[in-house]
Design an enzyme around this catalytic site. Structure first.
Site, short mmCIF file in Angstrom:
data_model
loop_
_atom_site.label_atom_id
_atom_site.label_comp_id
_atom_site.label_asym_id
_atom_site.label_seq_id
_atom_site.Cartn_x
_atom_site.Cartn_y
_atom_site.Cartn_z
N SER A 129 0.85 -1.18 0.00
CA SER A 129 0.00 0.00 0.00
C SER A 129 0.90 1.23 0.00
O SER A 129 1.71 1.41 0.90
CB SER A 129 -0.89 -0.04 1.26
OG SER A 129 -1.63 1.14 1.38
N LYS A 155 -1.12 -1.01 -4.33
CA LYS A 155 -2.33 -0.23 -3.99
C LYS A 155 -1.90 1.22 -3.79
O LYS A 155 -1.01 1.50 -3.00
CB LYS A 155 -2.94 -0.81 -2.72
CG LYS A 155 -3.89 0.09 -1.94
CD LYS A 155 -4.63 -0.71 -0.87
CE LYS A 155 -4.84 0.07 0.40
NZ LYS A 155 -5.55 -0.72 1.44
N LYS A 157 -2.84 5.02 -2.67
CA LYS A 157 -3.80 5.85 -1.94
C LYS A 157 -4.17 7.01 -2.85
O LYS A 157 -3.29 7.61 -3.51
CB LYS A 157 -3.15 6.37 -0.66
CG LYS A 157 -2.88 5.29 0.37
CD LYS A 157 -4.18 4.73 0.95
CE LYS A 157 -3.90 3.87 2.16
NZ LYS A 157 -5.15 3.35 2.76
N ASP A 182 -7.11 3.14 -3.16
CA ASP A 182 -7.85 3.25 -1.90
C ASP A 182 -8.07 4.72 -1.59
O ASP A 182 -7.11 5.47 -1.40
CB ASP A 182 -7.04 2.58 -0.77
CG ASP A 182 -7.79 2.55 0.55
OD1 ASP A 182 -8.93 3.05 0.61
OD2 ASP A 182 -7.22 2.01 1.54
N GLU A 207 -11.06 0.89 -3.58
CA GLU A 207 -11.37 0.68 -2.16
C GLU A 207 -11.98 1.94 -1.53
O GLU A 207 -11.44 3.04 -1.67
CB GLU A 207 -10.07 0.28 -1.44
CG GLU A 207 -10.24 -0.16 0.01
CD GLU A 207 -8.92 -0.69 0.59
OE1 GLU A 207 -8.07 -1.21 -0.17
OE2 GLU A 207 -8.74 -0.56 1.81
N ASP A 232 -13.76 -1.17 3.01
CA ASP A 232 -12.86 -1.32 4.15
C ASP A 232 -13.58 -0.73 5.37
O ASP A 232 -14.26 -1.46 6.11
CB ASP A 232 -11.53 -0.58 3.83
CG ASP A 232 -10.58 -0.50 5.01
OD1 ASP A 232 -10.91 -1.00 6.09
OD2 ASP A 232 -9.48 0.08 4.87
N LYS A 256 -10.16 -6.78 7.60
CA LYS A 256 -9.21 -6.50 8.68
C LYS A 256 -9.83 -7.06 9.95
O LYS A 256 -10.82 -6.52 10.44
CB LYS A 256 -8.99 -4.99 8.85
CG LYS A 256 -8.36 -4.31 7.65
CD LYS A 256 -8.17 -2.82 7.91
CE LYS A 256 -7.61 -2.13 6.67
NZ LYS A 256 -7.56 -0.66 6.82
N GLY A 284 -4.51 -4.15 6.20
CA GLY A 284 -3.58 -3.88 7.30
C GLY A 284 -3.89 -2.55 7.96
O GLY A 284 -4.59 -1.71 7.40
O1 OSB Z 1 -7.19 2.07 4.53
O2 OSB Z 1 -6.22 0.22 4.24
C1 OSB Z 1 -6.28 1.31 4.80
C2 OSB Z 1 -3.17 1.70 6.95
C3 OSB Z 1 -3.70 2.39 8.05
C4 OSB Z 1 -5.02 2.73 8.06
C5 OSB Z 1 -5.84 2.40 6.98
C6 OSB Z 1 -5.32 1.71 5.88
C7 OSB Z 1 -3.96 1.38 5.87
C8 OSB Z 1 -3.34 0.68 4.74
C9 OSB Z 1 -2.60 -0.59 5.00
O3 OSB Z 1 -3.42 1.08 3.60
C10 OSB Z 1 -1.11 -0.54 4.98
C11 OSB Z 1 -0.48 -1.69 5.76
O4 OSB Z 1 -0.92 -2.00 6.89
O5 OSB Z 1 0.50 -2.27 5.26
MG MG Z 2 -8.41 0.97 3.15
#
Ligand code: OSB
Ligand code: MG
Length: 363
Positions: A129, A155, A157, A182, A207, A232, A256, A284
């Site tokens: 991510s 992924k 953001k 995401d 996402e 999510d 999660k 995660g």
């Molecule tokens: O939206 O998936 C999410 C990390 C913290 C809070 C929200 C998210 C994330 C991530 C995961 O994108 C990253 C990881 O844990 O490796």
């Molecule tokens: Mg997410």
């Protein structure tokens, strides 16, 4: 229970803000024979992702979740969720306590956690991510590094203004890689033009484009898109997943366990998705290795058919509360541990060094 602080090597930027350090809650339970179980409730510091926070999670673990589990004298980890059933919401707090009981049960029975959960895979696939960067060039560089290291999926953001251009740039540079985005709830149905434009890039999924509690908005948006929406934030309980599938708010699930209320909830969601034929994968929360450990065990179940968000501690923190920590191999996979218990050694010295506060609850 212990609140620890883990500074990140680099800020992780999403549409809800920048994270520079992870304050998270870990739970260490010990039975009369001195056997130990660890769990983690990785809420974020602030209520900008979900309504919960690290401080609130610590308080609910201390005042409700741990006392309820201890008063119920639960013998089996399968019974923890019911013992905590009076707690509304607060999935992270419930998950922390439940995970500790599962790890303890695994140690007591001498059976690996993955086997206890019904898993069979011995390697699990991992993606990466990638936060919002200062520039497209910086993003391309990081994507290139991760792909060269073997990660199975990227992924990105996104947020309004950081969506179509960055996805096009990554597609142009790297071609048909497994790519998804995401939004962390940064769009509304009215300004979802950026999302609709993303539909032509062949993404694995989009996402959480809309608000954290907007099930029907996602159903409307999903009907306009070829690309599967993945939820999510919206999926904070088994019931929420059931509703999302029923109204077709998503065609892909980010599971999660900590956000959904714990391992038992995750097992139920896994079953729902397998029955409905909905692909799922493990998300995660930038957890420490303590939280990642039970996620890795869970990913050995057959319904986890897409790579997990499991950025290695080496990249996030440069170190971990477990030692040795899990490694992502050149094939982009993590080996599922076969040691009973958490599956990894917790380095209690490092936990102490990272501790902001701790409280002991006696049975
Ligand atoms: O939206 O998936 C999410 C990390 C913290 C809070 C929200 C998210 C994330 C991530 C995961 O994108 C990253 C990881 O844990 O490796
Ligand atoms: Mg997410």
């Amino acid at each position: 229970m212990i609140e620890v602080e883990l500074p990140l090597l680099a800020p992780f930027v999403t549409s809800f803000g920048a994270t520079t350090s992870r304050r998270t809650v870990v739970v260490r339970i010990e039975d009369r024979d001195g056997r130990i179980g660890w769990g983690e409730g990785p809420a974020l510091d602030h209520p900008f992702y979900l309504p919960y926070t690290t401080s609130g999670t610590f308080a609910v673990v201390e005042e409700y979740a741990l006392p309820l589990a201890l008063q119920a004298h639960v013998q089996r980890p399968q019974d923890v969720a019911a013992a905590l059933g009076r707690i509304r919401g607060n999935g992270f707090a419930r998950a922390a306590v439940e995970a500790a009981y599962w790890a303890l049960a695994s140690a007591t029975q001498g059976r690996p956690l993955a086997k206890l959960l019904g898993g069979s895979r011995d390697r699990i696939e991992v993606g990466e991510s990638i936060g919002i960067k200062a520039s497209i060039v910086e993003t391309i560089t990081e994507v290139g590094l991760r792909l060269a290291e073997g990660f199975r999926r990227i992924k990105l953001k996104i947020a309004p203004g950081w969506d179509v251009d960055i996805v096009r740039a990554v597609r142009d540079e790297f071609g048909g890689i497994a790519l998804q985005v995401d939004a962390n709830a940064a769009y509304t149905l009215d300004d979802a033009q950026g999302i609709v434009e993303l539909d032509r890039f062949g993404l694995c999924c989009i996402e959480q484009p809309l608000e954290y509690d907007d099930l029907l908005g996602h159903a409307r948006l999903q009907a306009m898109l070829e690309t599967p929406i993945c939820l999510d934030e919206t999926l904070w309980s088994v019931e929420r997943v059931q509703s999302a599938l029923e109204v077709e708010a998503c065609r892909n699930v980010n599971l999660k366990p900590s956000r959904a209320g714990g391992i038992s909830a995750a097992l139920a969601i896994h079953e729902l998705c397998v029955e409905a034929g909905i692909p799922l994968w493990c998300g995660g929360m930038l957890e420490s290795g303590i939280g990642r450990a039970s996620n890795i065990a869970l990913c050995s179940l057959p319904g986890f058919v897409e790579p997990a968000d499991m950025s290695p501690a080496r990249l996030l923190f440069g170190w971990d509360l477990i030692d040795p920590t899990y490694e992502v191999g050149a094939d982009g996979c993590i080996t599922v541990p076969t040691e009973p218990g958490l599956g990894y050694e917790v380095d209690e010295e490092r936990v102490r060094a990272a501790t902001l506060r701790s409280v002991v609850v006696e049975a």
